[in-house]
Structure formats: C-alpha cells, structure tokens
Design a protein around this motif. Structure first.
Motif, PDB file in Angstrom:
ATOM      1  N   PHE B  16      35.102  40.551  55.508  1.00 36.61           N
ATOM      2  CA  PHE B  16      35.348  41.711  54.652  1.00 36.61           C
ATOM      3  C   PHE B  16      34.590  41.567  53.333  1.00 36.61           C
ATOM      4  CE2 PHE B  16      37.659  43.729  51.168  1.00 36.61           C
ATOM      5  CZ  PHE B  16      37.642  45.037  51.597  1.00 36.61           C
ATOM      6  N   PHE B  17      34.628  40.342  52.767  1.00 38.20           N
ATOM      7  CA  PHE B  17      33.950  40.093  51.492  1.00 38.20           C
ATOM      8  C   PHE B  17      32.443  40.351  51.639  1.00 38.20           C
ATOM      9  CE2 PHE B  17      31.585  37.235  48.684  1.00 38.20           C
ATOM     10  CZ  PHE B  17      32.073  37.642  47.460  1.00 38.20           C
ATOM     11  N   LEU B  18      31.871  39.826  52.758  1.00 39.97           N
ATOM     12  CA  LEU B  18      30.437  40.021  52.989  1.00 39.97           C
ATOM     13  C   LEU B  18      30.092  41.505  53.088  1.00 39.97           C
ATOM     14  CD1 LEU B  18      29.332  37.302  55.553  1.00 39.97           C
ATOM     15  CD2 LEU B  18      28.258  37.811  53.375  1.00 39.97           C
ATOM     16  N   LYS B  19      30.892  42.207  53.886  1.00 42.83           N
ATOM     17  CA  LYS B  19      30.608  43.633  54.082  1.00 42.83           C
ATOM     18  C   LYS B  19      30.788  44.395  52.779  1.00 42.83           C
ATOM     19  CE  LYS B  19      31.188  44.583  58.945  1.00 42.83           C
ATOM     20  NZ  LYS B  19      31.938  45.271  59.994  1.00 42.83           N
ATOM     21  N   ASP B  20      31.845  44.051  52.041  1.00 42.34           N
ATOM     22  CA  ASP B  20      32.174  44.788  50.829  1.00 42.34           C
ATOM     23  C   ASP B  20      31.158  44.537  49.721  1.00 42.34           C
ATOM     24  OD1 ASP B  20      33.882  46.450  49.260  1.00 42.34           O
ATOM     25  OD2 ASP B  20      34.492  44.642  48.182  1.00 42.34           O
ATOM     26  N   THR B  21      30.779  43.273  49.540  1.00 43.34           N
ATOM     27  CA  THR B  21      29.914  42.956  48.405  1.00 43.34           C
ATOM     28  C   THR B  21      28.435  43.123  48.731  1.00 43.34           C
ATOM     29  OG1 THR B  21      29.934  40.645  49.042  1.00 43.34           O
ATOM     30  CG2 THR B  21      31.494  41.294  47.347  1.00 43.34           C
ATOM     31  N   ILE B  22      28.038  42.774  49.931  1.00 46.70           N
ATOM     32  CA  ILE B  22      26.605  42.790  50.228  1.00 46.70           C
ATOM     33  C   ILE B  22      26.161  44.122  50.833  1.00 46.70           C
ATOM     34  CG2 ILE B  22      24.746  41.630  51.495  1.00 46.70           C
ATOM     35  CD1 ILE B  22      26.291  39.076  51.282  1.00 46.70           C
ATOM     36  N   PHE B  23      26.999  44.663  51.703  1.00 47.26           N
ATOM     37  CA  PHE B  23      26.494  45.785  52.477  1.00 47.26           C
ATOM     38  C   PHE B  23      27.003  47.167  52.060  1.00 47.26           C
ATOM     39  CE2 PHE B  23      26.145  42.102  55.305  1.00 47.26           C
ATOM     40  CZ  PHE B  23      24.786  42.156  55.550  1.00 47.26           C
ATOM     41  N   SER B  24      28.018  47.213  51.184  1.00 44.36           N
ATOM     42  CA  SER B  24      28.594  48.543  50.925  1.00 44.36           C
ATOM     43  C   SER B  24      27.593  49.435  50.176  1.00 44.36           C
ATOM     44  CB  SER B  24      29.896  48.423  50.158  1.00 44.36           C
ATOM     45  OG  SER B  24      29.639  48.123  48.824  1.00 44.36           O
ATOM     46  N   GLU B  25      26.948  48.910  49.129  1.00 42.00           N
ATOM     47  CA  GLU B  25      25.946  49.650  48.355  1.00 42.00           C
ATOM     48  C   GLU B  25      26.466  50.989  47.873  1.00 42.00           C
ATOM     49  OE1 GLU B  25      22.124  49.748  50.318  1.00 42.00           O
ATOM     50  OE2 GLU B  25      21.764  47.709  49.647  1.00 42.00           O
ATOM     51  N   GLU B  26      27.793  51.098  47.800  1.00 39.69           N
ATOM     52  CA  GLU B  26      28.392  52.379  47.412  1.00 39.69           C
ATOM     53  C   GLU B  26      27.967  52.757  45.988  1.00 39.69           C
ATOM     54  OE1 GLU B  26      32.635  52.228  47.537  1.00 39.69           O
ATOM     55  OE2 GLU B  26      32.727  54.200  46.592  1.00 39.69           O
ATOM     56  N   CYS B  27      28.041  51.767  45.079  1.00 35.46           N
ATOM     57  CA  CYS B  27      27.700  52.048  43.674  1.00 35.46           C
ATOM     58  C   CYS B  27      26.206  52.358  43.527  1.00 35.46           C
ATOM     59  CB  CYS B  27      28.048  50.853  42.793  1.00 35.46           C
ATOM     60  SG  CYS B  27      29.786  50.467  42.795  1.00 35.46           S
ATOM     61  N   ALA B  28      25.382  51.655  44.316  1.00 39.48           N
ATOM     62  CA  ALA B  28      23.931  51.838  44.190  1.00 39.48           C
ATOM     63  C   ALA B  28      23.501  53.227  44.649  1.00 39.48           C
ATOM     64  CB  ALA B  28      23.202  50.774  44.998  1.00 39.48           C
ATOM     65  N   LEU B  29      24.320  53.875  45.484  1.00 42.17           N
ATOM     66  CA  LEU B  29      23.956  55.196  45.998  1.00 42.17           C
ATOM     67  C   LEU B  29      24.441  56.329  45.101  1.00 42.17           C
ATOM     68  CD1 LEU B  29      24.716  54.536  49.761  1.00 42.17           C
ATOM     69  CD2 LEU B  29      22.469  54.816  48.738  1.00 42.17           C
ATOM     70  N   ARG B  30      25.270  55.995  44.072  1.00 42.51           N
ATOM     71  CA  ARG B  30      25.759  57.047  43.170  1.00 42.51           C
ATOM     72  C   ARG B  30      24.645  57.530  42.255  1.00 42.51           C
ATOM     73  NH1 ARG B  30      31.264  54.035  41.564  1.00 42.51           N
ATOM     74  NH2 ARG B  30      32.164  54.074  43.625  1.00 42.51           N
ATOM     75  N   LYS B  31      24.801  58.751  41.765  1.00 46.09           N
ATOM     76  CA  LYS B  31      23.773  59.311  40.879  1.00 46.09           C
ATOM     77  C   LYS B  31      24.123  58.998  39.423  1.00 46.09           C
ATOM     78  CE  LYS B  31      22.367  63.092  43.916  1.00 46.09           C
ATOM     79  NZ  LYS B  31      21.329  62.325  44.555  1.00 46.09           N
ATOM     80  N   GLY B  32      23.888  57.769  39.019  1.00 53.58           N
ATOM     81  CA  GLY B  32      24.169  57.352  37.647  1.00 53.58           C
ATOM     82  C   GLY B  32      22.885  57.019  36.915  1.00 53.58           C
ATOM     83  N   PHE B  33      23.017  56.601  35.638  1.00 56.23           N
ATOM     84  CA  PHE B  33      21.827  56.349  34.823  1.00 56.23           C
ATOM     85  C   PHE B  33      20.995  55.181  35.362  1.00 56.23           C
ATOM     86  CE2 PHE B  33      19.860  53.958  31.313  1.00 56.23           C
ATOM     87  CZ  PHE B  33      18.892  54.881  30.981  1.00 56.23           C
ATOM     88  N   LEU B  34      21.625  54.041  35.548  1.00 56.13           N
ATOM     89  CA  LEU B  34      20.850  52.870  35.988  1.00 56.13           C
ATOM     90  C   LEU B  34      20.285  53.060  37.394  1.00 56.13           C
ATOM     91  CD1 LEU B  34      22.969  49.885  34.605  1.00 56.13           C
ATOM     92  CD2 LEU B  34      20.727  50.635  33.823  1.00 56.13           C
ATOM     93  N   GLN B  35      21.026  53.788  38.231  1.00 54.10           N
ATOM     94  CA  GLN B  35      20.554  54.019  39.604  1.00 54.10           C
ATOM     95  C   GLN B  35      19.277  54.859  39.614  1.00 54.10           C
ATOM     96  OE1 GLN B  35      23.632  54.281  38.512  1.00 54.10           O
ATOM     97  NE2 GLN B  35      25.175  53.836  40.033  1.00 54.10           N
ATOM     98  N   SER B  36      19.074  55.651  38.533  1.00 57.14           N
ATOM     99  CA  SER B  36      17.916  56.548  38.519  1.00 57.14           C
ATOM    100  C   SER B  36      16.643  55.855  38.012  1.00 57.14           C
ATOM    101  CB  SER B  36      18.221  57.751  37.630  1.00 57.14           C
ATOM    102  OG  SER B  36      18.273  57.328  36.279  1.00 57.14           O
ATOM    103  N   LEU B  37      16.781  54.636  37.510  1.00 61.08           N
ATOM    104  CA  LEU B  37      15.599  53.951  36.950  1.00 61.08           C
ATOM    105  C   LEU B  37      14.751  53.288  38.036  1.00 61.08           C
ATOM    106  CD1 LEU B  37      17.176  52.123  33.862  1.00 61.08           C
ATOM    107  CD2 LEU B  37      15.766  54.179  33.816  1.00 61.08           C
ATOM    108  N   ASP B  38      13.474  53.127  37.741  1.00 64.45           N
ATOM    109  CA  ASP B  38      12.585  52.369  38.621  1.00 64.45           C
ATOM    110  C   ASP B  38      13.113  50.921  38.676  1.00 64.45           C
ATOM    111  OD1 ASP B  38      10.568  50.766  39.653  1.00 64.45           O
ATOM    112  OD2 ASP B  38       8.947  51.870  38.678  1.00 64.45           O
ATOM    113  N   PRO B  39      13.395  50.393  39.866  1.00 62.38           N
ATOM    114  CA  PRO B  39      13.970  49.039  39.955  1.00 62.38           C
ATOM    115  C   PRO B  39      13.147  47.976  39.227  1.00 62.38           C
ATOM    116  CG  PRO B  39      14.004  50.072  42.096  1.00 62.38           C
ATOM    117  CD  PRO B  39      13.242  50.991  41.194  1.00 62.38           C
ATOM    118  N   ARG B  40      11.835  48.147  39.188  1.00 58.65           N
ATOM    119  CA  ARG B  40      10.991  47.152  38.507  1.00 58.65           C
ATOM    120  C   ARG B  40      11.282  47.152  37.004  1.00 58.65           C
ATOM    121  NH1 ARG B  40       5.362  49.376  40.485  1.00 58.65           N
ATOM    122  NH2 ARG B  40       6.468  51.235  39.795  1.00 58.65           N
ATOM    123  N   VAL B  41      11.393  48.370  36.447  1.00 54.30           N
ATOM    124  CA  VAL B  41      11.676  48.498  35.012  1.00 54.30           C
ATOM    125  C   VAL B  41      13.084  47.972  34.714  1.00 54.30           C
ATOM    126  CG1 VAL B  41      12.032  50.195  33.162  1.00 54.30           C
ATOM    127  CG2 VAL B  41      10.096  50.426  34.736  1.00 54.30           C
TER     128      VAL B  41
END
Lengths: 282, 268
Positions: B16-41
């Motif tokens: 559960f921990f592996l799935k929740d922390t590594i694979f959920s990516e729920e926060c990364a898919l939200r339309k927030g400020f940091l999510q909208s930035l170029d990952p390199r920057v």
C-alpha cells in the motif's frame, strides 16, 4: 521495396521458410520442418492449440530468434544473427516489419503511453514532425488521445492492447505481425481491432496473425495455416476450407464438443475454443 | 495466528505504501502552481533553495524558507495535513536524535535537571544550534517532498539528463519504475492464491518454504520478462542506445519564477 530481392517474383514473396527447425535450449522442439511462403499484401492466419509453435514462428519472422536448421528469408535475403548486426539492414527491416506481442505488458515498457508509442520511430530515426503527425492520426483512429500522458500500469487490458497496436503502427510497417491480438478482449474492442486490420490490409499491408479466436479467422485470412502438436503445419487453405473441416479442428484442439443450453434446451455440438461462441447452431 | 497476521499486515502495508507514495501521482496531476512549471526549472530552483538552506547560519532565513515552502504547498493545491505528515515524519529519524545532544553543549545555562543522579544542563547556545539544525533539515526535506509530490516521476527521471547521467541508466530506472508496479500486483495475487489454498494456519517452517518458493518464482518471472522486453525493444528498432522524446517547454512563467527565486535568495 527495391532494395530487396532480384526480380518481380522475389519482390512479391515477403517471407519464405524452407524446412525450418527450432528448439528452446536445444532440447525442447518448438518448430519442426516448416515450409511456408508469404506473399506481399496477403492476410495470413496461424491457428493451433497452445504450445503448437505459433508464437515461436512469429518471433522468427520478426528476426528475434533464428532457425536451428533450414532457412528463413525476407525478400530473398536470409535472416540470421549476422545479418542483424548490420545496423543498416536491421533498421530497414525493423521499419518494414512490425510485431505486436501477445502480452502487452511486455511490449509497453516505457513510463508513459506517449513515450511508448513514439519509442519505435525515435529509434528508427523518423523526423519528429513526422512522428507528431502519425501520433495525432493514430490517436484519433484508436481513440486514445486521453491516455497519452498516463502511466501504462493504469490502463485496462483493452487500452493496453490499443496502445501496443499504436506503438507498432506508428512505425508504418509494410508487414504487420500480431500474436493473439484479440485474446482476453471484450467483443467491441475485438471488433475495432479486426476492422483496423482489414483497413491496414486494404492499404496494402501484409497481415500475419496468430490466433485461437476462430471467429476472426475468416475476416483476417486469405490463407490459414493450422499448426499441430507435432509443431509443424498440418493443413493450409482458405478460411472456409479450414473452418469447415471439423475433424481437423477437433483433432488439433481448436473445437470441442460439449452439451450446453441454447434457446431453452440443452444440446450437444462442436464449439469453438474462444469464449464459448457457437459455430454451428442448426 | 498472530505471526501470520503480522506477515499479512506487513506485506499489505508495504504494498500500500509503495502504491500510495510512488505510483499515486495524484498531487502531481492537479492543476496547481508548481505542477505548471517546467520540471527542469522547478528542479533548478529547488536546488537553489536547498543550497541556501544548507548555507544559512541563522534561524531567520531558514524559517522564512520553510514558511515559503508552506505557501507553495497551498498554491499548488496540496493538502497541508498530508504535506506536514510526510515531512515531519522524517524529523525524529534524521535530526531529533542528532540534535538532542547539542542542547546540552557549552554555553549559558537555561535550565537543568537530574536523571538517575546524572545532571543535564540545557544551554542557550545549545538550544539555538539544535533549533537551526532541525529548521535546516525540515526546510530541505520540505522542498524535496514538495518536488516529488508536484512532479510526475517519469519527468523527474527525464530531468536527470541535465545532470549528464547517461540515457541508458535513465531508461533502466524508468523500466524499473514501470515494472515494479506489475510485480506488486503479482506478489499480491500470489499471496492471495497461497491464502486461498492453505488458509492462514501455516507453521513457521512451512511459511519459510512458501516465501522461498515465492522469491524463486518471482525471480524466474523477472528473468523471463527481461528477455521478452528486450525482444520487444529490438523489434521496434532499439540498437543499444535509446533515443527519447524530450518535450519540455520553458515558458514566460518559468523565467518569472526563476527570477523570483534568485531575488529571494539574494535578499535573505
């Protein structure tokens, strides 16, 4: 096509197998004495029970494994490991022959759907603009636009199969090899895939399909090869010839007889292997 | 029974921990400020923040950076409770036990007490040093957790290219990430299959055998999969050096963000 073969006759034969033998680890025979010719633009089906050598045969056509004995040629050129060490030949062969694996989890190894689809053309040096165009066209045709940014492990079996097909079709190969393309799929997805194969064949592609699903054989075959338990071709012919030969199908575990309920009564007659559909309701 | 339940709970918990922390990516898919930035920057700017936190000698800039990271949490639509849990869980592990002895270092005594006849004296300088250490750790951990929460893992892998890591390693890491999920599913199903056949009343020795067979079977599957995947790569034209699609785009907001970050670091 001009870079392979000498005359028109050779140009028309895509694959030619002569007395081919193959065994795993040198002791488990998988193919025994195959003689098959596949012409350009044909639809070929390979049917046979589990362990009859269908997948091995397809991998051999795709230059992933090589015959222990006998020869496999592609437009007149014999396929062997040495040949594939030549980068130019290898790249040319890979851009002409596309293989869709039975297990989509094997074929889709990148973190996202988009990366998986574009993997092939990127390795083969296709221009990025061209890849983008093909990607858009394919995604629209297979209705997978929404999946592009998703990780592969989040997809259903049907979605994975569509993505696997897209990852091969984007190479735009002249020859498409499919290992059990409809196994485990729902009827609608199966229909979509069959339609796609027919469309690709109408566009001039050679289609080679290994399947258990006798329901699709008629539509995806000009010639059907039946592989037997002796790991060689037992019979070949048109789909009608093969599918009407119930004794042959029964002998090779492709139909079975059992009683079942139909239209309110229990009766006994031959059944196709896949999905308990009925082939002969009199 | 208790030990079996313990094993079952441990396996289920780990998966559960592996799935929740590594694979959920729920926060990364939200339309927030940091999510909208170029990952390199984003990675470059977070690297600067962490560097600043490491080099800061006083508590004020550290507290400012920590407060700033919490503001970023809010404008990136991440649950503050989840974020605090993820970050503060590391503090006892990585800093509290290390910082504790510093509290009793030399300096002006603040308060003292005795345990089993041994005297302890907490000093102002000691407390200050411990506070700076804890603040530094929590600030660095916050930026790292924020980065991993707001960036898709495959993007993080792709960004490794800017650190000149060979593409082949990145591809292998990506494939590991892809197939771990598959193997988690296999482990879960195998465990259920074992349970359905033999129940939970397994003796210790028998349990060891089952786990041993399972490890061997998983290894064999992994080797088989490895061969098949390699064939699939060859089939699509792989010739030893993978070519990848790099579609990162740097836009106006990325330049604005980078300028802001440099200005903040300059000021503090």
């Amino acid at each position: 096509m001009a870079d392979y073969g000498g005359g028109n006759y050779m140009d028309n034969i895509v694959f030619e197998l002569k007395d081919v033998y193959f065994s795993y680890l040198g002791k488990f025979p998988a193919l025994c004495g195959l003689d098959i010719k596949i012409n350009r633009g044909q639809k070929i089906s390979i049917i046979g029970a589990n362990g009859s050598g269908k997948s091995t045969f397809l991998q051999m056509l795709d230059g992933l494994i090589f015959a222990d004995k006998g020869s496999v040629s592609f437009y007149g050129q014999q396929l062997n490991e040495k040949k594939f060490n030549d980068c130019k030949f290898s790249q040319d062969f890979r851009s002409k022959v596309g293989f869709i694996f039975q297990n989509s989890d094997v074929q889709l190894f990148c973190p996202t759907v988009k990366e998986d689809i574009v993997f092939g053309p990127l390795q083969l040096g296709v221009e990025k603009d061209q890849i983008k165009k093909r990607l858009e066209k394919l995604c629209a045709a297979l209705k997978i636009e929404e999946l592009l940014e998703r990780p592969v492990y989040q997809l259903s079996i049907g979605e994975k199969r569509k993505v696997a097909i897209a990852s091969t079709l984007i190479i735009d190969p002249q020859i498409l090899i499919l290992d059990e393309p409809t196994a485990g799929l729902d009827p609608l997805t199966t229909r979509n895939i069959v339609d796609l194969l027919i469309e690709e064949n109408n566009a001039g592609k050679t289609i080679i399909t290994a399947t258990h699903d006798l329901h699709i054989v008629d539509e995806v075959s000009d010639i059907v090869y039946v592989f037997g338990q002796q790991r060689s071709v037992v019979k070949s012919g048109t789909a009608a010839d093969i599918l009407n030969d119930l004794a042959l199908l029964q002998e090779n575990n492709l139909v079975h007889i059992h009683s079942h309920r139909h239209k309110g009564r229990v009766h006994i007659h031959p059944h196709l292997h896949s999905g308990h559909y009925v082939d002969d309701h009199q | 029974m208790r030990s079996n339940n313990f094993v079952e709970r441990s396996i289920a918990g780990m998966l559960f921990f592996l799935k929740d922390t590594i694979f959920s990516e729920e926060c990364a898919l939200r339309k927030g400020f940091l999510q909208s930035l170029d990952p390199r920057v984003k990675i470059a700017s977070f690297f600067l923040f962490i560097l600043q936190a490491l080099l800061s000698g006083s508590i004020r800039p550290l507290l400012f950076l920590y407060a700033f990271s919490l503001c970023l949490v809010l404008i990136s639509r991440i649950n503050l409770g989840l974020f605090l849990r993820r970050t503060w869980i590391f503090i006892p592990l990585f800093s509290l036990f290390i910082a504790l002895p510093a509290v009793f270092g030399p300096g002006e005594a603040l308060f003292s007490w005795h345990i089993l006849g041994i005297g302890f004296v907490a000093t102002r300088q000691g407390l200050g040093a411990a506070a700076i250490f804890v603040a530094r750790v929590i600030t660095c951990v916050s930026f790292v957790v924020l980065l991993s929460l707001t960036t898709k893992h495959f993007e993080l892998l792709k960004v490794l290219r800017i650190f000149k890591i060979p593409q082949i390693f990145i591809t292998i890491l990506g494939m590991c990430y892809r197939y771990i999920y598959l193997f988690i599913g296999i482990i879960q199903n195998a465990y259920l299959a074992i349970k359905s056949r033999i129940g939970v009343g397994v003796k210790y020795r028998q349990g060891q055998d089952i786990v041993g067979w399972h490890i061997v079977s998983l290894w064999e599957r992994s080797v088989g999969l490895n061969e098949e995947v390699y064939k699939a790569m060859l089939s699509r034209g792989y010739q030893g050096e993978p070519v990848v699609w790099n579609d990162f785009k740097t836009r106006g907001r990325d330049y604005f963000w980078l300028t802001t970050v440099v200005a903040i670091i300059w000021i503090i």
